[in-house]
Design a protein around this motif. Sequence first.
Motif, PDB file in Angstrom:
ATOM      1  N   HIS A  91      -3.375   5.172  11.126  1.00 13.29           N
ATOM      2  CA  HIS A  91      -2.713   3.884  10.885  1.00 13.29           C
ATOM      3  C   HIS A  91      -3.705   2.796  11.279  1.00 13.29           C
ATOM      4  O   HIS A  91      -3.486   2.032  12.244  1.00 13.29           O
ATOM      5  CB  HIS A  91      -1.427   3.768  11.716  1.00 13.29           C
ATOM      6  N   PRO A  92      -4.829   2.712  10.546  1.00 13.02           N
ATOM      7  CA  PRO A  92      -5.951   1.890  11.022  1.00 13.02           C
ATOM      8  C   PRO A  92      -5.615   0.413  11.238  1.00 13.02           C
ATOM      9  O   PRO A  92      -6.107  -0.201  12.181  1.00 13.02           O
ATOM     10  CB  PRO A  92      -6.994   2.034   9.905  1.00 13.02           C
ATOM     11  N   VAL A  93      -4.751  -0.129  10.397  1.00 16.81           N
ATOM     12  CA  VAL A  93      -4.467  -1.560  10.533  1.00 16.81           C
ATOM     13  C   VAL A  93      -3.662  -1.846  11.805  1.00 16.81           C
ATOM     14  O   VAL A  93      -3.908  -2.841  12.497  1.00 16.81           O
ATOM     15  CB  VAL A  93      -3.765  -2.090   9.265  1.00 16.81           C
ATOM     16  N   THR A 148       2.267   2.224   8.040  1.00 15.13           N
ATOM     17  CA  THR A 148       2.053   0.835   8.470  1.00 15.13           C
ATOM     18  C   THR A 148       2.674  -0.106   7.445  1.00 15.13           C
ATOM     19  O   THR A 148       3.268  -1.120   7.800  1.00 15.13           O
ATOM     20  CB  THR A 148       0.536   0.536   8.596  1.00 15.13           C
ATOM     21  N   GLY A 149       2.540   0.239   6.169  1.00 12.61           N
ATOM     22  CA  GLY A 149       3.179  -0.555   5.111  1.00 12.61           C
ATOM     23  C   GLY A 149       2.513  -1.888   4.865  1.00 12.61           C
ATOM     24  O   GLY A 149       3.177  -2.934   4.801  1.00 12.61           O
ATOM     25  N   CYS A 150       1.198  -1.881   4.676  1.00 12.86           N
ATOM     26  CA  CYS A 150       0.470  -3.145   4.516  1.00 12.86           C
ATOM     27  C   CYS A 150       0.753  -3.794   3.167  1.00 12.86           C
ATOM     28  O   CYS A 150       0.857  -3.115   2.142  1.00 12.86           O
ATOM     29  CB  CYS A 150      -1.033  -2.883   4.619  1.00 12.86           C
ATOM     30  N   LEU A 161      -6.788  -4.742   5.587  1.00 13.65           N
ATOM     31  CA  LEU A 161      -6.587  -3.453   4.905  1.00 13.65           C
ATOM     32  C   LEU A 161      -7.570  -2.459   5.492  1.00 13.65           C
ATOM     33  O   LEU A 161      -8.659  -2.846   5.928  1.00 13.65           O
ATOM     34  CB  LEU A 161      -6.862  -3.561   3.398  1.00 13.65           C
ATOM     35  N   CYS A 162      -7.231  -1.197   5.484  1.00  6.61           N
ATOM     36  CA  CYS A 162      -8.206  -0.180   5.902  1.00  6.61           C
ATOM     37  C   CYS A 162      -8.980   0.296   4.672  1.00  6.61           C
ATOM     38  O   CYS A 162      -8.772  -0.191   3.557  1.00  6.61           O
ATOM     39  CB  CYS A 162      -7.494   0.977   6.594  1.00  6.61           C
ATOM     40  N   LYS A 218      -8.799   3.014   2.944  1.00 10.13           N
ATOM     41  CA  LYS A 218      -7.964   3.589   1.872  1.00 10.13           C
ATOM     42  C   LYS A 218      -7.294   2.484   1.060  1.00 10.13           C
ATOM     43  O   LYS A 218      -7.292   2.511  -0.166  1.00 10.13           O
ATOM     44  CB  LYS A 218      -6.889   4.513   2.462  1.00 10.13           C
ATOM     45  N   GLY A 219      -6.712   1.522   1.771  1.00  9.09           N
ATOM     46  CA  GLY A 219      -6.045   0.425   1.078  1.00  9.09           C
ATOM     47  C   GLY A 219      -7.024  -0.383   0.241  1.00  9.09           C
ATOM     48  O   GLY A 219      -6.729  -0.764  -0.898  1.00  9.09           O
ATOM     49  N   TYR A 262       0.102   4.314   1.061  1.00 10.43           N
ATOM     50  CA  TYR A 262      -0.330   5.425   1.912  1.00 10.43           C
ATOM     51  C   TYR A 262       0.482   5.520   3.203  1.00 10.43           C
ATOM     52  O   TYR A 262       1.562   6.050   3.213  1.00 10.43           O
ATOM     53  CB  TYR A 262      -1.830   5.335   2.170  1.00 10.43           C
ATOM     54  N   CYS A 263      -0.014   4.966   4.293  1.00 10.68           N
ATOM     55  CA  CYS A 263       0.613   5.301   5.583  1.00 10.68           C
ATOM     56  C   CYS A 263       1.811   4.415   5.909  1.00 10.68           C
ATOM     57  O   CYS A 263       2.086   3.421   5.238  1.00 10.68           O
ATOM     58  CB  CYS A 263      -0.416   5.266   6.698  1.00 10.68           C
ATOM     59  N   CYS A 292       0.850  -1.197   0.000  1.00  7.51           N
ATOM     60  CA  CYS A 292       0.000   0.000   0.000  1.00  7.51           C
ATOM     61  C   CYS A 292       0.889   1.252   0.000  1.00  7.51           C
ATOM     62  O   CYS A 292       1.904   1.296   0.685  1.00  7.51           O
ATOM     63  CB  CYS A 292      -0.902  -0.018   1.240  1.00  7.51           C
TER      64      CYS A 292
END
Length: 858
Positions: free
Chosen positions: A188-190, A30-32, A59-60, A62-63, A27-28, A25
């Motif tokens: 960082h939802p995840v 967290t690096g999912c 995933l959140c 956004k992801g 975005y943030c 991902c």
Amino acid sequence: MKKNACYRASTTQRWAGLMKTNTTCPYCGTGCGVTVDQAVDGTLTVSGDASHPANRGRLCAKGSALAETLNEDNRLLSPEIDGQQVSWYQAIDHVSRALEETIEAYGRESVAFHISGQLLTEDYYVINKLVKGWFGTANIASNSDLSMSSSIVGHQRAFGTDTVPGCYEDLEAANLVVMVGSNLAWCHPVLHQRILAEKQRRPEMFLVVIDPRRTATADCADLHLAIQPDGDCLLFNGLLAYLASHGKLDEHYLEHHVSGLKDALRAVGDMPMPRLAERLGINLQQLEIFYGRVAFTPKTVTLYSQGVNQSESGSDKVNAIINCHLATGRIGKPGMGPFSISGQSNAMGEREVGSLATMLAAHMELDKPQHRDIVQHFWDSPRIAGKAGLSAVELFDAIADGRIKAVWILGGNPVVSLPQADRIKAALQSCPLVIVSEVASRTDTLDYATVRLPALSWGEKDGTTSNSERCISRQRAVKAPLGDARADWWAVSQVACRMGFRCGFNFSSAAEIFREHARLSASDNHGSRHFDIGACGSFSDEEYQSLQPFYWPWREGRTSVKPVRFFAKGHYRTPDNKARMLPIAAARPGNRDLSDHYPLVLNTGRIRDQWHALSRTGYSPRLSAHLSEPFITMHPYDALIHGIADGDIVQIRSPHAAILMRAMLSDEQTPGQLFAPIHWSDEFASQARVDSLIGSRTDPHSAQPAFKNQAVSLQRFAAHSHGYAMLRHKPDRQLFADVDYWAMTPVIGGWQIEFASLQEARELDTSMAMRLTKSMQPCCIEPLSCLDHANGMRRMAVFEQDRLQFLLFTSETPVPVSRSWSAAQFEALWNQRSTRWRLLAGRPSIDQPDTGRSTATV
Ligand code: SF4
């Protein structure tokens, strides 16, 4: 072919003919891990990568919406010089000659780069190499200047190295997780989901949130300390004193691995707890619970993010937190440690490559001659930067006063994201050479570019990225590039080659760059620097393509790529191998700039479903449905004394600018404090760039701007007219150039625009109707309009053949029509003219269900 723990031949291939790709991902921090499935018809579907250690399949929002943001209608597709489309050959030629001429005329320090945290490590590597090794300057203002540099300084001061001690598993192994200045649930939802899942499994796990605002994260915590803004140093100084006075220091660890305890304790003083609580703005019982929990919970992780970093005392806040962990020896062991969570997806990669004004490559330091020698020797470069370059704020000051004559902006949008953002516009306008490498065809910063270079978007890029826990993952291409978009590393390398630097920049692939980066990390290292991924230095292209997520360090000879924790047994990277506790002076919390003119404190941050300046997520109807207009939250008490009602448009003013946002009343806010999101740019709203309000106050050690805690005033915007329009396509913002307030949002079927003006309703209606009609093809449109005499509301619908093209409603009061119903009408066929009148009602007839809200609201 070399086989290693990170090699799995079956999972990763290039985009052509691919069915399934594991990527990351964008975005943030967290690096999912993300799995992209490609159907035979080319449709891409995104899901969480169950094998990725950061998210394990989660995933959140956004992801999950990544496939929706691969829109093709806002892409920069060709290079442009002064607004004219050119070939890449011409663009490279122009940029290389212009940079040469600038350096020749004004010297090396007259050139600068501004880069975002969204680039890939390979891009950073090439930029850093060119600027520091060939140009011989360190003028690289990076994303870290705005989000992470206080953490970097805190780490370097305490540990002698910018090393994050722990890993995400510590968040689950801890018995106490303290989240400071972080709305983890939204930003960082995840990671937040991982913590909550563990708390569900072990309800005795205790969660503390320290944040002036009651956020979604605070709602899930056992204890929320709504301390006064910038009260963190005082709070953690008090904690250190409490730990010392309750015999909770780890004497053995302190004796063998830490220096500076006495000075640190002297600095924290002995403020009585009631006075401390009163200064922090919380009750004594809350403070006692917090200190008691920390004192008696060895397995404590203190996680922190922008609420700590983005402050005039950001570096000191970081060290006040680290002091408590060093004093108790709670570092580098499972479930223990300070944990800086990075903001952007590859903020860590930027640090690892040293692509900052204060660092060299591979975690080496600019001010260490032996590090400069190692890097210059490895690069075989003609020179090496000898001193720190300009930070982001300093860099744009230097552009404004003419010291910088050429700037290359890659992936960033400083006109939206820097403090005093209006000054950035003026600075760029005065700069002779502004090169912007961008994915999008329209951003606020692109307006000031003399050269525009089309960059690859997520899904087309190929390289590596590092997350907050030092895990390096591949970002892989899942589709062919659009137009002439090219990788940033390619564009920079081509310019370097054209300038005569082919010996250092003859790169043909991201894999080649990554191998060089890996070899540099191991060069003259011998264990002296934590960042060492030397094992990757001899990868084949195939191994690089198939690389699985791994944690650094990954030295030559090390077979495990599982997370490593640092500092449990000391071995800090200081001359005596001891960590440094720092004496932290804690200023009185609050805001010194409050006055009768500016009586309120503004905090800023992200919202759950949007990313930075909206150039990707702002085009997704699903993500935009969460909070669709620029808004400011305030306590009902503040609203009352300022004469503001929920949903009013309000003006927020600071000494630097004024903006307009929709008021949202919430008792989540502490009275006297406001919150506004950072996302809305001029592309999506009339006057909502919140960073234009922020002053240029910076941390003295890290130069990071204080994006929180800004003194502002608040006033109801007394609009004389209001409007709402639904259009099939995103309108040009120039259509609304003289409308005081407007905000546009994608919805399924088109775009909706809320607007309000000081013009009279009739005047607004006439001008908007004319402009919107003009923007259609005039030959084939059929308008329908009426004036509602009962309430003065004007209604208009315009068709092209059987299709609705736009709906327009204006009124002296906010327009009470159903937004969701109006949007749904764009799908319908309107071949019966007699039924078209129904549209002007702006709501379903009595025999039809209404599916959505009926008034303008966030
Ligand atoms: Fe992407 Fe961050 Fe969401 Fe993970 S938590 S899916 S990295 S935005």
